[in-house]
Design a protein around this motif. Sequence first.
Motif, short mmCIF file in Angstrom:
data_model
loop_
_atom_site.label_atom_id
_atom_site.label_comp_id
_atom_site.label_asym_id
_atom_site.label_seq_id
_atom_site.Cartn_x
_atom_site.Cartn_y
_atom_site.Cartn_z
N CYS A 1 0.85 -1.18 0.00
CA CYS A 1 0.00 0.00 0.00
C CYS A 1 0.89 1.25 0.00
CB CYS A 1 -0.88 -0.03 1.25
SG CYS A 1 -1.82 1.47 1.52
N CYS B 1 0.30 3.08 3.65
CA CYS B 1 0.74 2.58 4.96
C CYS B 1 1.79 1.49 4.86
CB CYS B 1 -0.46 2.08 5.76
SG CYS B 1 -1.14 0.55 5.11
N ARG C 1 -9.33 3.59 7.43
CA ARG C 1 -8.25 4.28 8.17
C ARG C 1 -8.61 5.73 8.50
NH1 ARG C 1 -3.09 3.61 9.29
NH2 ARG C 1 -2.67 1.92 7.84
#
Length: 228
Positions: A17, A20, A39
């Motif tokens: 990702c 993150c 998130r």
Amino acid sequence: MKKILKPYLDIVFPAVCVCCGASLAVSGKHLCHWCRSDRFEKADHDEFLICPDSVLFLHMMWKFDKGGYLQNLMHNLKYNFMKGVGEEMGYVLGHSLIDSRESDWLQDMDQLNPLLIPVPLHKSKLRKRGYNQAGAIADGLSRATGWSVVATDSIKRVRNTKTQTGLSTEERKKNLHGAFVVVSPASFQNRLPVIVDDVFTTGATTYELAGILSGPDQKAGIITVAMA
Ligand SMILES: [Zn+2]
């Protein structure tokens, strides 16, 4: 070729990702499921300020997290040529817009013939960055909503405005005044202008655009990924 190389590329550059760093279960995506859906805190539209008359609707997806993952992601989107990430965020944004409305809202909107208008970049900035991040977001939004995106040269940023950071709302407004010019008014005829940007701060930029694209019988929509 790509197919044969893929397993090897995953070992050298594992699919992670971009936000993150978590490994990605689905290849071909840039953001993990958590970053796409859980998130970030959803922007709270109720607490929102009063929009100018020229604005028909305003949708912002996430609350900006100063110093957090989202700020980092938006920075990368702007400066590190992440066109695919912008498109993916635009697609997620399109679905957050549809999900936040009544079931027949999209149909009602379709009748107004919406036209997505990414906030134009001045040509010197476009040259430096290589692409317009708002344009990438608009492309993803278009995929989610079915609305078309305005041709790049229909509207231009004619003044390279100084940075908005540190300016008051009033100063931002002055800074943006006259920054955009409609080059081909015909492109906007009988269309509902829907302005697309990455971050909504005081609204100086999007309101300035809404002001020049709206008229007595025409309002404009505004859609952004984040609300600062
Ligand atoms: Zn993630």
